[in-house]
Design an enzyme around this catalytic site. Structure first.
Site, PDB file in Angstrom:
ATOM      1  N   ALA A  53      41.673  -0.093 -31.118  1.00  0.00           N
ATOM      2  CA  ALA A  53      41.382   1.242 -31.640  1.00  0.00           C
ATOM      3  C   ALA A  53      39.888   1.621 -31.628  1.00  0.00           C
ATOM      4  CB  ALA A  53      41.976   1.369 -33.047  1.00  0.00           C
ATOM      5  N   ARG A  94      46.582   7.674 -24.832  1.00  0.00           N
ATOM      6  CA  ARG A  94      47.405   6.792 -25.689  1.00  0.00           C
ATOM      7  C   ARG A  94      47.637   7.497 -27.032  1.00  0.00           C
ATOM      8  NH1 ARG A  94      46.012   0.559 -26.108  1.00  0.00           N
ATOM      9  NH2 ARG A  94      48.259   0.408 -26.488  1.00  0.00           N
ATOM     10  N   GLN A 201      47.547 -10.250 -25.967  1.00  0.00           N
ATOM     11  CA  GLN A 201      46.153  -9.996 -26.384  1.00  0.00           C
ATOM     12  C   GLN A 201      45.614 -11.148 -27.240  1.00  0.00           C
ATOM     13  OE1 GLN A 201      48.593  -7.729 -26.477  1.00  0.00           O
ATOM     14  NE2 GLN A 201      47.849  -5.651 -26.214  1.00  0.00           N
ATOM     15  N   ASP A 242      45.662   0.382 -35.973  1.00  0.00           N
ATOM     16  CA  ASP A 242      45.485   1.543 -35.084  1.00  0.00           C
ATOM     17  C   ASP A 242      45.515   2.861 -35.833  1.00  0.00           C
ATOM     18  OD1 ASP A 242      46.552  -0.736 -33.296  1.00  0.00           O
ATOM     19  OD2 ASP A 242      45.618   0.731 -31.971  1.00  0.00           O
ATOM     20  N   ASN A 252      49.971  -1.282 -36.484  1.00  0.00           N
ATOM     21  CA  ASN A 252      49.171  -2.212 -35.676  1.00  0.00           C
ATOM     22  C   ASN A 252      50.106  -2.811 -34.626  1.00  0.00           C
ATOM     23  OD1 ASN A 252      46.683  -3.611 -35.106  1.00  0.00           O
ATOM     24  ND2 ASN A 252      47.627  -5.449 -35.922  1.00  0.00           N
ATOM     25  N   LYS A 253      49.572  -3.679 -33.812  1.00  0.00           N
ATOM     26  CA  LYS A 253      50.321  -4.278 -32.702  1.00  0.00           C
ATOM     27  C   LYS A 253      51.699  -4.768 -33.149  1.00  0.00           C
ATOM     28  CE  LYS A 253      49.428  -4.424 -29.266  1.00  0.00           C
ATOM     29  NZ  LYS A 253      49.924  -3.386 -28.347  1.00  0.00           N
TER      30      LYS A 253
END
Ligand code: MRU
Length: 359
Positions: A53, A94, A201, A242, A252-253
């Site tokens: 982010a 995005r 990631q 994010d 978040n992820k």
């Protein structure tokens, strides 16, 4: 020249380009990209060559300045119309990380506040603001690190998910900021990094950068974090974010909410590290956050030598999930640690920011 010689995201003044480390190639290859056109910058964000982010926000702040340089008119209204087109285009790269639109809106404010001014002066103001957004990110992450460090002690085991590290920001990262500062001060943390399917990631980026920095890092598959917590190896979880909704729900992820659930079960404090630019008071709850859906091949084929799922199988591939506010022990910002009830805590944080900005 190696990884530590380059910033994740920067403005190259000589090339008039957005300079980024291509994160899709790490850890195997360290390659810089120099992007000049709107399309190149849009693609780099969409393809996750620059990701995370805060880094996306900085890239957008620089990207819209570079786009504004290319607008060929002396007329303010024409300039504004072209600027808005470029802004909307970059904003569409995005959907979940609010830092993208945050940086673009901040640059838009620069243009609107200079209504009628000569175009070259406006472009120069956008240039200065882009530099400021980037430098601010460094100060903000460092401050998050200082607050985060008050929550842990030397020798602790710290677990993180995805990459909220140096590679998601300019320096320090968010969730890794306490780790970097603690490392500098001899805290000897034991870091556990979830690999973070499907794009890895955690394995590719977090393990890489923390290992490069000389930290003690252990890679876990995504289904192992509960075991690590049950074994008593983890004293705190730090993850990035994010978008934080006004009620404290945090996107978040994908997989973050599972980690939070396990942390609750095993009594491990679970902290979200988020700059105030990630707190979106216009989004009431996590249900209102748009979650990016990505292509099925990331799950069925990517990283495998041959496809590992039957042809035609249905795939659910959201890039993010929402962790309910009641699973979050605290949200670590650059102005302090917010705790439930979050709406009031955020109002207090934003008051502090208005009264005494750190940058
Ligand atoms: O899809 P990505 O790699 O951009 O997702 C990144 C994350 O989910 C990070 O944890 C988040 O952006 C926080 S970075 C401070």
């Amino acid at each position: 020249m190696g990884f530590n010689d380059f910033d994740t995201v920067a403005l190259d003044e000589e090339k008039n380009a957005l300079a980024i480390i291509d994160q899709t190639l790490l850890p195997g290859e360290m390659k810089m990209l120099y992007l000049t056109t709107q399309k190149e910058i849009w693609d780099a964000i969409y393809l996750l060559q620059v990701r995370g982010a805060p880094a996306i926000g900085v890239a957008a702040g620089i990207g819209i300045y570079l786009a504004a340089r290319e607008i060929k008119t002396d007329d303010y209204d024409e300039f504004l119309a072209e600027f808005e087109k470029a802004k909307d285009y970059l904003d569409s790269s995005r959907p979940t990380a609010v830092n993208l639109s945050w940086a673009l809106k901040r640059q838009e404010q620069v243009v609107l506040s200079m209504k009628g001014a000569p175009v070259p002066e406006i472009v120069e103001a956008l240039h200065q603001e882009a530099i400021k957004i980037r430098l601010e990110d460094i100060a903000v992450c460092k401050s998050i690190g200082e607050y985060g460090l008050t929550l842990v002690k030397p020798g602790d085991g710290l677990l993180t998910h995805c990459n909220a590290g140096r590679l998601c920001a300019v320096k320090y990262g968010t969730a890794t900021a306490p780790m970097y500062l603690g490392h500098e001060r001899g805290y000897n943390f034991k870091i556990f990094s979830d690999e973070t399917r499907p794009l890895l990631q955690g394995a590719r980026l977090t393990c890489f950068e923390l290992h490069e920095a000389g930290m003690d890092v252990t890679l876990l598959c995504d289904n192992m974090s509960a075991t690590a917590m049950r074994n008593g190896w983890v004293q705190a979880v730090f993850v990035g974010c994010d978008r934080v909704a006004a009620n404290g729900d945090a996107a978040n992820k994908i997989g973050t909410s599972m980690v939070a659930l396990a942390a609750k079960r095993y009594g491990v404090p679970f902290y979200i590290c988020a700059p105030t630019s990630t707190i979106d008071m216009n989004t009431p709850t996590g249900k209102d956050i748009r979650i990016e859906q990505r292509k099925p091949e990331e799950v069925t084929e990517m990283w495998y030598e041959k496809r590992m799922a039957p042809e035609g199988i249905k795939v659910f591939n959201p890039a993010f999930d929402v962790t309910d506010a009641d699973l979050i022990t605290g949200i670590v910002t650059e102005y302090g640690i917010a705790r439930a009830p979050y709406k009031e805590a955020f109002e207090d944080i934003f008051r502090k920011k208005a009264e005494n900005p750190i940058f």
